[in-house]
Design a protein around this motif. Structure first.
Motif, mmCIF file in Angstrom:
data_model
loop_
_atom_site.group_PDB
_atom_site.id
_atom_site.type_symbol
_atom_site.label_atom_id
_atom_site.label_comp_id
_atom_site.label_asym_id
_atom_site.label_seq_id
_atom_site.Cartn_x
_atom_site.Cartn_y
_atom_site.Cartn_z
ATOM 1 N N LEU A 118 -12.442 5.073 3.830
ATOM 2 C CA LEU A 118 -12.220 6.347 3.159
ATOM 3 C C LEU A 118 -10.973 6.346 2.291
ATOM 4 N N GLY A 119 -10.180 5.290 2.333
ATOM 5 C CA GLY A 119 -8.978 5.248 1.527
ATOM 6 C C GLY A 119 -7.813 6.016 2.116
ATOM 7 N N ILE A 120 -7.870 6.342 3.410
ATOM 8 C CA ILE A 120 -6.738 7.006 4.053
ATOM 9 C C ILE A 120 -5.526 6.086 4.061
ATOM 10 N N THR A 121 -5.752 4.788 4.206
ATOM 11 C CA THR A 121 -4.698 3.790 4.157
ATOM 12 C C THR A 121 -5.184 2.596 3.346
ATOM 13 N N ARG A 122 -4.239 1.828 2.813
ATOM 14 C CA ARG A 122 -4.556 0.623 2.049
ATOM 15 C C ARG A 122 -4.278 -0.644 2.844
ATOM 16 N N PHE A 123 -4.034 -0.506 4.130
ATOM 17 C CA PHE A 123 -3.745 -1.678 4.959
ATOM 18 C C PHE A 123 -5.020 -2.503 5.107
ATOM 19 N N ASP A 124 -4.944 -3.772 4.739
ATOM 20 C CA ASP A 124 -6.105 -4.648 4.838
ATOM 21 C C ASP A 124 -6.399 -4.961 6.295
ATOM 22 N N LEU A 125 -7.648 -4.807 6.694
ATOM 23 C CA LEU A 125 -8.042 -5.038 8.075
ATOM 24 C C LEU A 125 -7.939 -6.513 8.411
ATOM 25 N N LEU A 126 -7.408 -6.804 9.588
ATOM 26 C CA LEU A 126 -7.158 -8.180 9.994
ATOM 27 C C LEU A 126 -8.181 -8.614 11.038
ATOM 28 N N GLY A 127 -8.250 -9.924 11.235
ATOM 29 C CA GLY A 127 -9.146 -10.452 12.265
ATOM 30 C C GLY A 127 -10.603 -10.167 11.942
ATOM 31 N N ASP A 128 -11.381 -9.910 12.988
ATOM 32 C CA ASP A 128 -12.799 -9.641 12.823
ATOM 33 C C ASP A 128 -13.081 -8.261 12.232
ATOM 34 N N PHE A 129 -12.074 -7.364 12.216
ATOM 35 C CA PHE A 129 -12.290 -6.031 11.671
ATOM 36 C C PHE A 129 -12.565 -6.077 10.169
ATOM 37 N N GLY A 130 -11.975 -7.036 9.462
ATOM 38 C CA GLY A 130 -12.149 -7.114 8.019
ATOM 39 C C GLY A 130 -13.309 -7.960 7.575
#
Length: 491
Positions: free
Chosen positions: A409-421
């Motif tokens: 949704l663009g609430i944050t721009r933190f790139d998801l790490l590990g298997d989440f991304g």
């Protein structure tokens, strides 16, 4: 060179020990808090120790582990955002050297691993363990129940893997995909968890808009509303007279045995009157600042949080249409502490963290507000282990999908790490765009319906339509709700 190699190996060893120690301490804190939360709602067991008590205790430990993992998944993204801002503000500080990219990446991988373990192994084991009795003809006991549970888990795993194999083969029927289906660890399990994450994202898409509108009602029930043109003393006096009249009628009904049903109705009316009286007394005892300041400020904060969330989603929709980098694909490079995630720096990161927690609380409120999931609502000191397992699984699915939803949704721009991304559907432009559009539209419609309901009721009263079939349906639903609650309490 040998000395340098030994020094590097020692540094790596000490850093790994430090990271594992920090992870263990964080998980121990979450596990302790989760244990107290579950025992607060769990039905109190009998005093004697038997086989069922041991099974319940084992299931309790597994549920506590799952709830701790859920709390870790909720805190994971805010912890990563605040860590990035701290490292950016104090890059050379000795006391925060433990807060590095390796630790954050390891936390994401551990939460992903434990989420899979809890969702696919521990929670099914706890449920089948509670329901097991041992195979027919075998000697009863804990070992027989464990054996039956393991057999049921194997059969369930084969069933799920078969369904996923057939579904993925039908959707993507080429040679490379068919060959990858036989790779269990690298393709099968991530693909299965990707499907679960998509289901959790859809569940959040359903619960969060409902919860955002429901939060105003919940906070209105918890806080004291301002008294405008109201005489609380007169209302308390009238409700006290009504309470005394009901008590006299109830005492007369007890004297007559054939008025049993009338006495039950009078008891229900008396409970309603006493609850109204307690609310009025609470409003009277509240201080002036609590009545006239806290309630408006809290309502304004809720409205601001909801408005900011919708605006961020609207800006993210525009970014998706003009910029490919807005897609939540995940980053291969960590880059922690190199650049701020928000254009407003630390203040913007703090707003993002507040919005993430606000969305999680709203999703939980919306989840229990939905009619289909209302039966899972826990009751203090009277919740069965089966219902606790259902709650833990639901909260785990919601919390695991929260980082993905916040990034989508663009609430944050933190790139998801590990298997989440690495979820497959995060790279699909049409799914991500449709997700954003549905969230913005459904949230706006829920808020419009929430704030215009009072106006509709006043218009119906002015037109004289409030006594038609609509009001009768409302009364019937209220009666059904009271009967359901009464049945639940008696159970």
């Amino acid at each position: 060179m040998d000395t340098d190699d030994v020094t590097i190996r020692e540094q790596n060893f000490h850093s790994q020990v430090r990271e594992y120690t920090i992870c263990f301490l964080l998980f121990a804190i979450l596990y302790t808090i989760s244990y107290f939360i579950i025992t607060k709602y769990k039905r109190k067991p009998d005093d004697h120790e038997d086989e069922d008590a041991i099974v319940n205790r084992i299931s309790l430990y597994l549920c506590t582990f799952t709830l701790a993992v859920s709390a870790g998944a909720v805190l994971l993204l805010p912890f990563s955002i605040i860590s990035n801002e701290i490292l950016l503000s104090f890059p050379q500080n000795y006391y925060i050297q433990w807060l590095n990219g390796s630790l954050i990446h390891g936390l994401w991988n551990l939460v992903s691993l434990f989420s899979n373990l809890s969702l696919f192994v521990l929670m099914p084991f706890a449920y089948f363990f509670l329901e097991s009795e041992g195979f027919a003809g075998s000697k009863k006991g804990i070992k027989a129940r464990i054996l039956e549970t393991l057999v049921m888990l194997i059969l369930l795993g084969l069933l799920i893997l078969g369904i996923v194999w057939v579904a993925s083969a039908l959707i993507d029927n080429d040679a490379a995909s068919m060959e990858s289906l036989y790779d269990l660890w690298e393709f099968y399990l991530p693909y299965l968890y990707s499907c679960i994450s998509l289901m959790g994202g859809l569940l959040l898409l359903l619960c969060t808009p409902v919860g955002l509108s429901r939060m105003f009602t919940v906070m209105g029930q918890l806080l004291v509303k301002p008294t405008i043109l109201e005489d609380l003393d007169e209302q308390i006096y009238c409700i006290s007279l009504q309470e005394e009249a009901l008590l006299r009628r109830l005492n007369g009904a007890y004297m007559t045995s054939f008025l049993k049903y009338d006495s039950e109705e009078l008891e229900q009316e008396l409970d309603v009157v006493r609850s109204k009286k307690s609310k009025l007394e609470r409003r009277k005892k509240a201080s002036a600042w609590e009545r006239n300041l806290v309630y408006p400020v809290v309502m304004l904060i809720l409205l601001s949080g909801t408005t900011i969330s919708v605006l961020l989603v609207a800006f993210n929709i525009l970014a998706l249409l003009v910029d490919e980098t807005a897609m939540p694909k995940g980053s291969q490079e960590l880059g922690l502490g190199k650049a701020s995630l928000s254009a407003f720096g630390f203040v913007g990161a703090a707003i993002e963290i507040i919005l993430i927690f606000y969305l999680m609380v709203s999703s939980v409120v919306g989840f229990y507000s939905l009619r289909f999931f209302a039966a899972l609502t826990p009751t203090k000191d009277d919740t069965t282990m089966t219902k606790i397992i259902g709650n833990c699984v639901s909260i785990l699915v919601l919390s695991s999908a929260l980082p993905v939803m916040s990034r989508t949704l663009g609430i944050t721009r933190f790139d998801l790490l590990g298997d989440f991304g690495r979820f497959n559907w995060l790279g699909n432009f049409y799914i991500v765009l449709s997700y954003n559009l549905l969230f913005a539209v459904v949230t706006t419609l829920c808020l419009i319906r929430k704030f215009t309901s009072a106006v509709r009721e006043e218009l119906l009263k002015a037109l004289g339509l409030n006594s038609l079939h609509l009001s009768s349906r409302t009364q019937e639903s209220e009666k059904v709700l009271h009967s359901a609650n009464g049945h639940q309490k008696s159970f």
